[in-house]
Design a protein around this motif. Structure first.
Motif, PDB file in Angstrom:
ATOM      1  N   VAL A  13      27.836  -5.201   0.198  1.00 51.50           N
ATOM      2  CA  VAL A  13      28.677  -5.911   1.800  1.00 51.50           C
ATOM      3  C   VAL A  13      28.887  -4.769   2.452  1.00 51.50           C
ATOM      4  O   VAL A  13      29.585  -3.887   2.432  1.00 51.50           O
ATOM      5  N   THR A  14      29.075  -5.428   3.482  1.00 57.19           N
ATOM      6  CA  THR A  14      29.395  -4.251   5.036  1.00 57.19           C
ATOM      7  C   THR A  14      31.472  -5.051   4.768  1.00 57.19           C
ATOM      8  O   THR A  14      32.112  -3.878   5.832  1.00 57.19           O
ATOM      9  N   TYR A  15      31.418  -5.981   5.036  1.00 56.03           N
ATOM     10  CA  TYR A  15      32.611  -7.025   5.556  1.00 56.03           C
ATOM     11  C   TYR A  15      33.118  -7.371   4.154  1.00 56.03           C
ATOM     12  O   TYR A  15      32.077  -9.011   4.094  1.00 56.03           O
ATOM     13  N   PHE A  16      34.273  -7.405   3.465  1.00 53.24           N
ATOM     14  CA  PHE A  16      34.866  -8.853   2.804  1.00 53.24           C
ATOM     15  C   PHE A  16      36.137  -9.753   3.115  1.00 53.24           C
ATOM     16  O   PHE A  16      36.856  -8.280   3.752  1.00 53.24           O
ATOM     17  N   PRO A  17      36.333 -10.706   3.298  1.00 51.86           N
ATOM     18  CA  PRO A  17      36.514 -11.872   4.093  1.00 51.86           C
ATOM     19  C   PRO A  17      38.178 -11.272   3.687  1.00 51.86           C
ATOM     20  O   PRO A  17      38.512 -11.265   2.306  1.00 51.86           O
ATOM     21  N   LYS A  18      39.262 -11.025   3.864  1.00 52.46           N
ATOM     22  CA  LYS A  18      40.799 -10.806   3.979  1.00 52.46           C
ATOM     23  C   LYS A  18      41.482 -11.541   2.751  1.00 52.46           C
ATOM     24  O   LYS A  18      42.068 -11.345   2.256  1.00 52.46           O
ATOM     25  N   GLU A  19      41.085 -12.701   3.379  1.00 54.32           N
ATOM     26  CA  GLU A  19      41.988 -13.795   2.990  1.00 54.32           C
ATOM     27  C   GLU A  19      41.092 -14.646   1.162  1.00 54.32           C
ATOM     28  O   GLU A  19      42.460 -15.017   0.676  1.00 54.32           O
ATOM     29  N   LEU A  20      39.914 -13.260   1.288  1.00 53.32           N
ATOM     30  CA  LEU A  20      39.326 -13.755   0.133  1.00 53.32           C
ATOM     31  C   LEU A  20      39.753 -12.906  -0.766  1.00 53.32           C
ATOM     32  O   LEU A  20      39.702 -13.119  -2.131  1.00 53.32           O
ATOM     33  N   SER A  21      40.126 -11.535  -0.390  1.00 54.42           N
ATOM     34  CA  SER A  21      40.468 -10.351  -1.417  1.00 54.42           C
ATOM     35  C   SER A  21      41.339 -10.547  -2.526  1.00 54.42           C
ATOM     36  O   SER A  21      41.504 -10.393  -3.428  1.00 54.42           O
ATOM     37  N   MET A  22      42.814 -10.754  -2.476  1.00 56.47           N
ATOM     38  CA  MET A  22      43.755 -11.551  -2.699  1.00 56.47           C
ATOM     39  C   MET A  22      43.360 -12.911  -4.071  1.00 56.47           C
ATOM     40  O   MET A  22      44.084 -12.832  -5.333  1.00 56.47           O
ATOM     41  N   VAL A  23      42.494 -13.524  -3.429  1.00 55.16           N
ATOM     42  CA  VAL A  23      42.418 -14.858  -4.445  1.00 55.16           C
ATOM     43  C   VAL A  23      41.612 -14.178  -5.824  1.00 55.16           C
ATOM     44  O   VAL A  23      41.619 -14.829  -6.418  1.00 55.16           O
ATOM     45  N   TYR A  24      40.508 -13.527  -5.562  1.00 57.33           N
ATOM     46  CA  TYR A  24      39.847 -13.084  -6.158  1.00 57.33           C
ATOM     47  C   TYR A  24      40.414 -12.344  -7.500  1.00 57.33           C
ATOM     48  O   TYR A  24      40.055 -12.463  -8.631  1.00 57.33           O
ATOM     49  N   ARG A  25      40.873 -11.774  -6.649  1.00 57.35           N
ATOM     50  CA  ARG A  25      41.900 -10.348  -7.533  1.00 57.35           C
ATOM     51  C   ARG A  25      42.737 -10.935  -8.992  1.00 57.35           C
ATOM     52  O   ARG A  25      42.731 -11.274  -9.462  1.00 57.35           O
ATOM     53  N   THR A  26      43.773 -12.189  -8.187  1.00 56.08           N
ATOM     54  CA  THR A  26      44.241 -13.088  -8.889  1.00 56.08           C
ATOM     55  C   THR A  26      43.485 -13.648 -10.109  1.00 56.08           C
ATOM     56  O   THR A  26      43.361 -13.718 -11.069  1.00 56.08           O
ATOM     57  N   SER A  27      42.005 -14.722  -9.957  1.00 53.67           N
ATOM     58  CA  SER A  27      41.095 -15.074 -10.417  1.00 53.67           C
ATOM     59  C   SER A  27      40.713 -14.066 -11.543  1.00 53.67           C
ATOM     60  O   SER A  27      40.547 -14.049 -12.511  1.00 53.67           O
ATOM     61  N   LEU A  28      40.994 -12.788 -11.042  1.00 52.97           N
ATOM     62  CA  LEU A  28      39.957 -12.193 -11.746  1.00 52.97           C
ATOM     63  C   LEU A  28      40.818 -11.319 -12.978  1.00 52.97           C
ATOM     64  O   LEU A  28      40.696 -10.983 -14.433  1.00 52.97           O
ATOM     65  N   LEU A  29      41.910 -11.648 -13.027  1.00 53.87           N
ATOM     66  CA  LEU A  29      43.257 -10.775 -13.721  1.00 53.87           C
ATOM     67  C   LEU A  29      43.744 -12.295 -14.718  1.00 53.87           C
ATOM     68  O   LEU A  29      43.039 -11.993 -16.124  1.00 53.87           O
ATOM     69  N   ILE A  30      43.447 -13.129 -14.755  1.00 57.90           N
ATOM     70  CA  ILE A  30      43.570 -13.942 -15.289  1.00 57.90           C
ATOM     71  C   ILE A  30      42.505 -14.334 -15.858  1.00 57.90           C
ATOM     72  O   ILE A  30      42.443 -14.610 -17.710  1.00 57.90           O
ATOM     73  N   ARG A  31      41.166 -14.251 -15.391  1.00 62.22           N
ATOM     74  CA  ARG A  31      39.934 -14.794 -16.487  1.00 62.22           C
ATOM     75  C   ARG A  31      39.889 -12.796 -17.149  1.00 62.22           C
ATOM     76  O   ARG A  31      39.261 -12.632 -18.149  1.00 62.22           O
ATOM     77  N   GLY A  32      40.197 -12.332 -16.304  1.00 62.82           N
ATOM     78  CA  GLY A  32      40.140 -11.010 -17.660  1.00 62.82           C
ATOM     79  C   GLY A  32      41.326 -11.265 -19.031  1.00 62.82           C
ATOM     80  O   GLY A  32      40.736 -10.816 -20.338  1.00 62.82           O
ATOM     81  N   LEU A  33      42.148 -12.139 -18.867  1.00 63.11           N
ATOM     82  CA  LEU A  33      43.233 -12.468 -20.111  1.00 63.11           C
ATOM     83  C   LEU A  33      42.213 -13.196 -20.312  1.00 63.11           C
ATOM     84  O   LEU A  33      41.545 -12.960 -22.400  1.00 63.11           O
ATOM     85  N   ALA A  34      41.503 -14.049 -20.186  1.00 62.15           N
ATOM     86  CA  ALA A  34      40.926 -15.373 -21.153  1.00 62.15           C
ATOM     87  C   ALA A  34      39.769 -14.556 -21.892  1.00 62.15           C
ATOM     88  O   ALA A  34      39.796 -15.057 -22.994  1.00 62.15           O
ATOM     89  N   VAL A  35      39.285 -14.212 -21.283  1.00 63.43           N
ATOM     90  CA  VAL A  35      38.200 -12.932 -22.109  1.00 63.43           C
ATOM     91  C   VAL A  35      38.622 -12.074 -23.475  1.00 63.43           C
ATOM     92  O   VAL A  35      37.820 -12.309 -24.113  1.00 63.43           O
ATOM     93  N   SER A  36      39.938 -11.495 -23.085  1.00 64.11           N
ATOM     94  CA  SER A  36      39.984 -10.963 -23.945  1.00 64.11           C
ATOM     95  C   SER A  36      40.948 -12.042 -25.105  1.00 64.11           C
ATOM     96  O   SER A  36      41.294 -11.454 -26.671  1.00 64.11           O
TER      97      SER A  36
END
Length: 412
Positions: A332-355
């Protein structure tokens, strides 16, 4: 650019007036009967504006421990060790499910039998490769629940038996396992928590257009259902569920992100493309429409990357070799800023789920909210479709003009 987006978002953490506005918006949304908060038993504190300043936010009190502490306590009581990573959670849980904890078995009998846990690692690898993580996690949770319910039944039988007939060792064992039933119940509760968190944040992203991008377990409270003798319910903004299941409280709104309707639609299209298991080209196209750029514009890379981000966890995702092969395809050379925080949110909840041994598929959790966004903004969907068709037409015209120019050059 994603680093710049994260930097800007973290600086907002110090803007208390912005956080107050965010909290007010989310709180009002939480009172809507059509939103998932009340149905899911999720509460948000209200703001006391008269006691707020540029340096102080005053809000209603939500009673209860942090989910981080509660989850750690429950997982410890269930024998789950999170200190060694995801692979260890899977393997240790499989080993624990194989152990013999029959109170009537003697130490000699246990020692004379081969330890079933010795076979756990190869069995776990086989399950990972053949039937996937969904089935693996379900097997782990089901076997652990059955194991705890069996303990609870035996402990209850010992408790109601005449004490004179029960050896002290059995009575002691029953006392030590007296909480087995409540532990088994917690396994279903934790699944409800994960579903509730995904539901609420999916609503924030695709409906409200304002979401908390920092839903780590320290920002989530576990609110026990009120009893007849306490006044907990009076502290909450709406009547919580009272079915014996703890409610969740969501705090800390300094890391909120706003999305325009256009951004909501574009993210929704990517989520639905992954959820509907569309072709690599369709998934990659939805990703490109958000503005992502890579060195080689590899369709295979973009599709795999999107499925890694928003699809279910698969066994190959834990393989370093798989990630090495993926990043040899492209980067990746450019990641869309509007998606960055959406992905962070999903990643935090999924990390909790996997644990908690739950393989949550983000696209499946959010697909209904994503579809609602498309239905609600049909005009934007049509506008984006027209823009893509015009872009394809322009590219086709450009290709034809280049071909004609090359042909003229060859004739000359």
């Amino acid at each position: 650019l994603s680093f710049r987006e994260f930097s800007n978002q973290f600086l907002l953490e110090l803007d208390y007036e912005n956080e107050r506005r965010n909290l007010q918006t989310v709180y009002k949304s939480s009172l809507d009967v059509n939103a998932p908060y009340i149905r899911r038993g999720v509460v948000v504190p209200s703001v006391h504006e008269e006691y707020c300043t540029k340096k102080i936010i005053t809000m209603s009190y939500l009673p209860g421990p942090k989910l981080e502490d509660e989850a750690r306590r429950q997982l410890k009581s269930l024998g789950v060790d999170l200190s060694k990573g995801i692979k260890s959670v899977i393997k240790d849980a499989t080993q624990d499910a194989s152990k013999n904890d029959d109170p009537t078995a003697s130490k000699t009998e246990t020692q004379n039998h081969a330890n079933p846990a010795s076979y756990a690692v190869p069995i776990t690898r086989f399950i990972e490769r053949v039937i996937g993580f969904d089935t693996l996690f379900n097997l782990i949770r089901s076997s652990r629940r059955a194991y705890l319910l069996t303990q609870a039944s035996i402990a209850h039988a010992i408790d109601i038996s005449p004490k004179i007939l029960m050896p002290p060792a059995l009575q002691s064992w029953a006392t030590n396992h007296s909480t087995a039933y409540s532990q088994a119940h917690q396994l279903s509760v934790t699944h409800e928590w994960i579903d509730a968190l995904f539901d609420v944040h999916g609503h924030q992203i695709f409906n409200l257009g304002l979401f908390n991008a920092d839903p780590h377990p320290g920002n989530i409270l576990v609110i026990q259902p009120p009893t007849a003798n306490d006044d907990t319910a009076a502290l909450l903004p709406h009547s919580p569920k009272n079915n014996g299941t703890p409610n969740l409280g969501l705090i800390d709104y300094g890391q909120c992100k706003r999305l325009t309707p256009r951004e909501q639609v574009q993210i929704a299209q990517l989520i639905l493309s992954v959820s509907n298991n569309e072709s690599d080209l369709q998934v990659a196209t939805a990703f490109r429409n958000l503005g992502i750029e890579t060195s080689h514009d590899s369709t295979k890379f973009l599709a795999a990357f999107a499925r890694l981000m928003f699809g279910p966890l698969r066994s190959e995702h834990l393989s370093h070799a798989w990630h090495t092969r993926l990043h040899k395809l492209d980067h990746v050379t450019y990641f869309p800023k509007e998606l960055s925080m959406v992905y962070r949110t999903s990643l935090l909840i999924r990390g909790l789920a996997v644990s908690l041994q739950i393989n949550a598929s983000i696209c499946e959790e959010w697909k209904d909210h994503a579809q609602d966004a498309l239905d609600r903004h049909e005009d934007i969907v049509q506008e984006l479709k027209l823009e893509r068709e015009q872009a394809l037409g322009s590219n086709e015209l450009l290709h034809r003009s280049d071909t004609v120019a090359v042909s003229k050059t060859l004739v000359q």
